[in-house]
Design a protein around this motif. Structure first.
Motif, PDB file in Angstrom:
ATOM      1  N   PRO A   1       1.160  17.656  -1.654  1.00  0.00           N
ATOM      2  CA  PRO A   1       0.714  19.008  -0.406  1.00  0.00           C
ATOM      3  C   PRO A   1       0.028  19.839  -1.943  1.00  0.00           C
ATOM      4  O   PRO A   1      -1.340  20.216  -1.879  1.00  0.00           O
ATOM      5  N   VAL A   2      -0.397  18.913  -3.592  1.00  0.00           N
ATOM      6  CA  VAL A   2      -0.927  19.756  -4.223  1.00  0.00           C
ATOM      7  C   VAL A   2      -2.238  19.273  -4.294  1.00  0.00           C
ATOM      8  O   VAL A   2      -2.354  17.518  -4.372  1.00  0.00           O
ATOM      9  N   ARG A   3      -3.167  20.239  -4.005  1.00  0.00           N
ATOM     10  CA  ARG A   3      -5.121  19.862  -3.725  1.00  0.00           C
ATOM     11  C   ARG A   3      -5.123  18.890  -5.267  1.00  0.00           C
ATOM     12  O   ARG A   3      -5.405  19.233  -6.310  1.00  0.00           O
ATOM     13  N   GLY A   4      -6.203  17.759  -4.668  1.00  0.00           N
ATOM     14  CA  GLY A   4      -6.551  16.964  -6.397  1.00  0.00           C
ATOM     15  C   GLY A   4      -6.231  15.594  -6.418  1.00  0.00           C
ATOM     16  O   GLY A   4      -5.372  14.840  -5.991  1.00  0.00           O
ATOM     17  N   PHE A   5      -7.184  15.160  -6.770  1.00  0.00           N
ATOM     18  CA  PHE A   5      -7.545  13.559  -6.219  1.00  0.00           C
ATOM     19  C   PHE A   5      -6.609  12.718  -7.522  1.00  0.00           C
ATOM     20  O   PHE A   5      -5.418  12.288  -7.695  1.00  0.00           O
ATOM     21  N   GLY A   6      -6.219  13.503  -8.973  1.00  0.00           N
ATOM     22  CA  GLY A   6      -4.999  12.984 -10.061  1.00  0.00           C
ATOM     23  C   GLY A   6      -3.561  13.203  -9.312  1.00  0.00           C
ATOM     24  O   GLY A   6      -2.620  12.695 -10.334  1.00  0.00           O
ATOM     25  N   ALA A   7      -3.913  14.687  -9.065  1.00  0.00           N
ATOM     26  CA  ALA A   7      -1.924  14.829  -8.009  1.00  0.00           C
ATOM     27  C   ALA A   7      -2.044  14.123  -6.991  1.00  0.00           C
ATOM     28  O   ALA A   7      -1.106  13.189  -7.383  1.00  0.00           O
ATOM     29  N   ALA A   8      -2.773  13.542  -5.937  1.00  0.00           N
ATOM     30  CA  ALA A   8      -2.704  12.369  -5.169  1.00  0.00           C
ATOM     31  C   ALA A   8      -2.730  10.792  -6.549  1.00  0.00           C
ATOM     32  O   ALA A   8      -1.451  10.411  -5.920  1.00  0.00           O
ATOM     33  N   CYS A   9      -2.905  10.681  -7.169  1.00  0.00           N
ATOM     34  CA  CYS A   9      -2.694   9.287  -8.025  1.00  0.00           C
ATOM     35  C   CYS A   9      -1.044   9.380  -8.453  1.00  0.00           C
ATOM     36  O   CYS A   9      -0.679   8.556  -8.942  1.00  0.00           O
ATOM     37  N   HIS A  10      -1.394  10.032  -9.324  1.00  0.00           N
ATOM     38  CA  HIS A  10       0.186  10.539 -10.174  1.00  0.00           C
ATOM     39  C   HIS A  10       1.651  10.686  -9.106  1.00  0.00           C
ATOM     40  O   HIS A  10       2.075  10.129  -9.421  1.00  0.00           O
ATOM     41  N   ALA A  11       0.940  10.823  -7.639  1.00  0.00           N
ATOM     42  CA  ALA A  11       2.039  11.312  -7.005  1.00  0.00           C
ATOM     43  C   ALA A  11       2.537   9.853  -6.397  1.00  0.00           C
ATOM     44  O   ALA A  11       3.670   9.041  -6.598  1.00  0.00           O
TER      45      ALA A  11
ATOM     46  N   LEU B   1       4.176   7.645  -8.898  1.00  0.00           N
ATOM     47  CA  LEU B   1       6.091   7.701  -9.276  1.00  0.00           C
ATOM     48  C   LEU B   1       6.259   7.246  -7.939  1.00  0.00           C
ATOM     49  O   LEU B   1       7.806   7.159  -8.447  1.00  0.00           O
ATOM     50  N   ALA B   2       6.174   7.354  -7.282  1.00  0.00           N
ATOM     51  CA  ALA B   2       6.398   6.477  -5.964  1.00  0.00           C
ATOM     52  C   ALA B   2       6.346   5.187  -6.576  1.00  0.00           C
ATOM     53  O   ALA B   2       7.091   3.869  -5.152  1.00  0.00           O
ATOM     54  N   ALA B   3       5.734   4.660  -6.799  1.00  0.00           N
ATOM     55  CA  ALA B   3       5.714   3.192  -6.869  1.00  0.00           C
ATOM     56  C   ALA B   3       6.990   1.958  -7.373  1.00  0.00           C
ATOM     57  O   ALA B   3       7.576   3.196  -8.380  1.00  0.00           O
ATOM     58  N   THR B   4       7.295   1.216  -6.591  1.00  0.00           N
ATOM     59  CA  THR B   4       8.294   0.938  -7.358  1.00  0.00           C
ATOM     60  C   THR B   4       7.885  -1.300  -8.495  1.00  0.00           C
ATOM     61  O   THR B   4       9.211  -1.517  -9.073  1.00  0.00           O
ATOM     62  N   ALA B   5       7.135  -1.411  -8.417  1.00  0.00           N
ATOM     63  CA  ALA B   5       6.563  -2.282  -8.786  1.00  0.00           C
ATOM     64  C   ALA B   5       5.619  -3.000 -10.424  1.00  0.00           C
ATOM     65  O   ALA B   5       5.856  -1.604 -10.460  1.00  0.00           O
ATOM     66  N   PRO B   6       6.362  -3.637 -10.987  1.00  0.00           N
ATOM     67  CA  PRO B   6       5.917  -4.031 -12.509  1.00  0.00           C
ATOM     68  C   PRO B   6       4.335  -3.126 -12.911  1.00  0.00           C
ATOM     69  O   PRO B   6       3.772  -2.815 -13.826  1.00  0.00           O
ATOM     70  N   VAL B   7       3.565  -3.751 -11.806  1.00  0.00           N
ATOM     71  CA  VAL B   7       2.206  -3.844 -12.083  1.00  0.00           C
ATOM     72  C   VAL B   7       1.535  -2.318 -10.520  1.00  0.00           C
ATOM     73  O   VAL B   7       1.737  -2.782  -9.886  1.00  0.00           O
ATOM     74  N   VAL B   8       0.671  -1.821 -11.105  1.00  0.00           N
ATOM     75  CA  VAL B   8      -0.208  -0.775 -10.474  1.00  0.00           C
ATOM     76  C   VAL B   8      -1.184  -0.602  -9.927  1.00  0.00           C
ATOM     77  O   VAL B   8      -2.001  -0.958 -11.673  1.00  0.00           O
ATOM     78  N   CYS B   9      -1.988  -0.602  -9.504  1.00  0.00           N
ATOM     79  CA  CYS B   9      -2.883  -0.654  -8.801  1.00  0.00           C
ATOM     80  C   CYS B   9      -3.591   0.571  -7.641  1.00  0.00           C
ATOM     81  O   CYS B   9      -2.730   1.255  -7.170  1.00  0.00           O
ATOM     82  N   PHE B  10      -4.832   1.290  -8.252  1.00  0.00           N
ATOM     83  CA  PHE B  10      -5.209   2.160  -7.172  1.00  0.00           C
ATOM     84  C   PHE B  10      -6.287   1.610  -7.216  1.00  0.00           C
ATOM     85  O   PHE B  10      -7.555   1.325  -7.797  1.00  0.00           O
ATOM     86  N   CYS B  11      -6.576   2.502  -6.059  1.00  0.00           N
ATOM     87  CA  CYS B  11      -8.381   1.891  -5.186  1.00  0.00           C
ATOM     88  C   CYS B  11      -8.265   3.310  -4.561  1.00  0.00           C
ATOM     89  O   CYS B  11      -7.528   3.514  -3.726  1.00  0.00           O
ATOM     90  N   ASP B  12      -9.586   3.545  -4.187  1.00  0.00           N
ATOM     91  CA  ASP B  12      -9.487   4.278  -2.811  1.00  0.00           C
ATOM     92  C   ASP B  12      -9.770   4.418  -1.719  1.00  0.00           C
ATOM     93  O   ASP B  12      -9.631   2.969  -1.352  1.00  0.00           O
TER      94      ASP B  12
ATOM     95  N   PRO C   1       1.074  -1.487  -0.150  1.00  0.00           N
ATOM     96  CA  PRO C   1       0.465  -0.180   0.170  1.00  0.00           C
ATOM     97  C   PRO C   1       0.787   1.297  -0.145  1.00  0.00           C
ATOM     98  O   PRO C   1       2.073   1.205   0.659  1.00  0.00           O
ATOM     99  N   ILE C   2       0.572   2.566  -0.972  1.00  0.00           N
ATOM    100  CA  ILE C   2       1.002   3.507  -0.560  1.00  0.00           C
ATOM    101  C   ILE C   2       0.584   4.619  -0.938  1.00  0.00           C
ATOM    102  O   ILE C   2      -0.529   4.774  -1.807  1.00  0.00           O
ATOM    103  N   VAL C   3       0.257   5.140   0.609  1.00  0.00           N
ATOM    104  CA  VAL C   3      -1.109   6.253   0.795  1.00  0.00           C
ATOM    105  C   VAL C   3      -0.536   7.083   0.858  1.00  0.00           C
ATOM    106  O   VAL C   3       0.876   7.852   0.937  1.00  0.00           O
ATOM    107  N   VAL C   4      -0.887   8.107  -0.522  1.00  0.00           N
ATOM    108  CA  VAL C   4      -0.516   9.527  -0.755  1.00  0.00           C
ATOM    109  C   VAL C   4      -1.571  10.635  -0.363  1.00  0.00           C
ATOM    110  O   VAL C   4      -2.994  10.551  -0.406  1.00  0.00           O
ATOM    111  N   ASP C   5      -1.241  11.491   1.239  1.00  0.00           N
ATOM    112  CA  ASP C   5      -1.845  11.877   1.836  1.00  0.00           C
ATOM    113  C   ASP C   5      -1.459  13.505   1.210  1.00  0.00           C
ATOM    114  O   ASP C   5      -0.614  14.269   0.910  1.00  0.00           O
TER     115      ASP C   5
END
Length: 226
Positions: free
Chosen positions: A64-74, A77-88, A38-42
């Motif tokens: 710090p930049v507010r926005g759902f897309g800003a958090a998802c993209h951060a 970028l922080a992920a290192t695994a070959p496959v990435v999931c997104f989840c609310d 889990p990568i929690v993007v605050d």
């Protein structure tokens, strides 16, 4: 002297955009499958979400930049695994079901898999949000030809491929832009059913008419310009 073994690298990283989700985080993180990090993007929480996530063993990224897309993209970028999931991160989606969306990507049978939400109770999906999603999904099918019925906030794809899409939206249009650009790149896009549960705490988007209107506006702008 014995040396502790290095923990195996995660097969899948899970990006969890977070804004004041302290009430949901314990359940969300305890439901994470083995091999999924889990990568929690605050995104500016004021309820101690970031510290709680760290205490529960999650990798925490501050955006710090507010926005759902800003958090998802951060998180991407922080992920290192070959496959990435997104989840609310609000307990409306069960992380235990992440393999349903990730497995077809891991096996090479799909390039992008979206979880089609199936409401567990009538409270899980307010009528205004359900109608807005239906309208946007219809527009998305007309634009891309992809046989999709939901914008699917639970989703999976390969990290390198996602970065190659050049996603630019940093607001609520980010998930839609991902699908539009993936379709334009001839990705194999699939849907699979996942349960949609009543969220924990106050909704910032689908739980309010104002939030839904803002999301629809952001997504319509993506359809108009991408």
């Amino acid at each position: 002297m014995d040396v502790a073994p290095t923990p195996p690298a995660a097969r899948v990283d899970v990006v969890l955009p977070c804004l004041d989700e302290a009430g949901a985080l314990p359940w969300v993180l305890e439901r994470m499958p083995s091999g999924y990090r889990p990568i929690v993007v605050d995104n500016g929480s004021a309820d101690g979400s970031a510290d709680l996530a760290r205490a529960l063993g999650a990798h925490v990224v501050e955006e710090p930049v507010r926005g759902f897309g800003a958090a998802c993209h951060a998180g991407l970028l922080a992920a290192t695994a070959p496959v990435v999931c997104f989840c609310d991160c609000d307990a409306s989606l069960d992380p235990g079901e992440l393999p349903y969306v990730a497995d077809p990507v891991l096996t090479g049978d799909a390039d992008l898999v979206l979880g089609r939400r199936r409401a567990a109770t009538w409270r899980a999906w307010p009528p205004h949000a359900r109608i807005a999603n239906r309208v946007l999904a219809r527009k998305l099918r007309a634009r891309t030809g992809a046989r999709l019925h939901d914008l699917g906030p639970m989703r999976a794809a390969r990290r390198a491929d996602l970065l190659g899409l050049g996603l630019a939206d940093r607001r609520s249009g980010y998930p839609l832009e991902m699908v539009v650009r993936a379709a334009s790149a001839s990705w194999r896009i699939r849907e699979t059913d996942v349960r949609y549960l009543p969220r924990t705490g106050r909704s910032k988007v689908t739980g309010t008419v104002r939030g839904t209107i803002t999301a629809v506006r952001d997504m319509s702008a993506v359809l108009a310009h991408v």
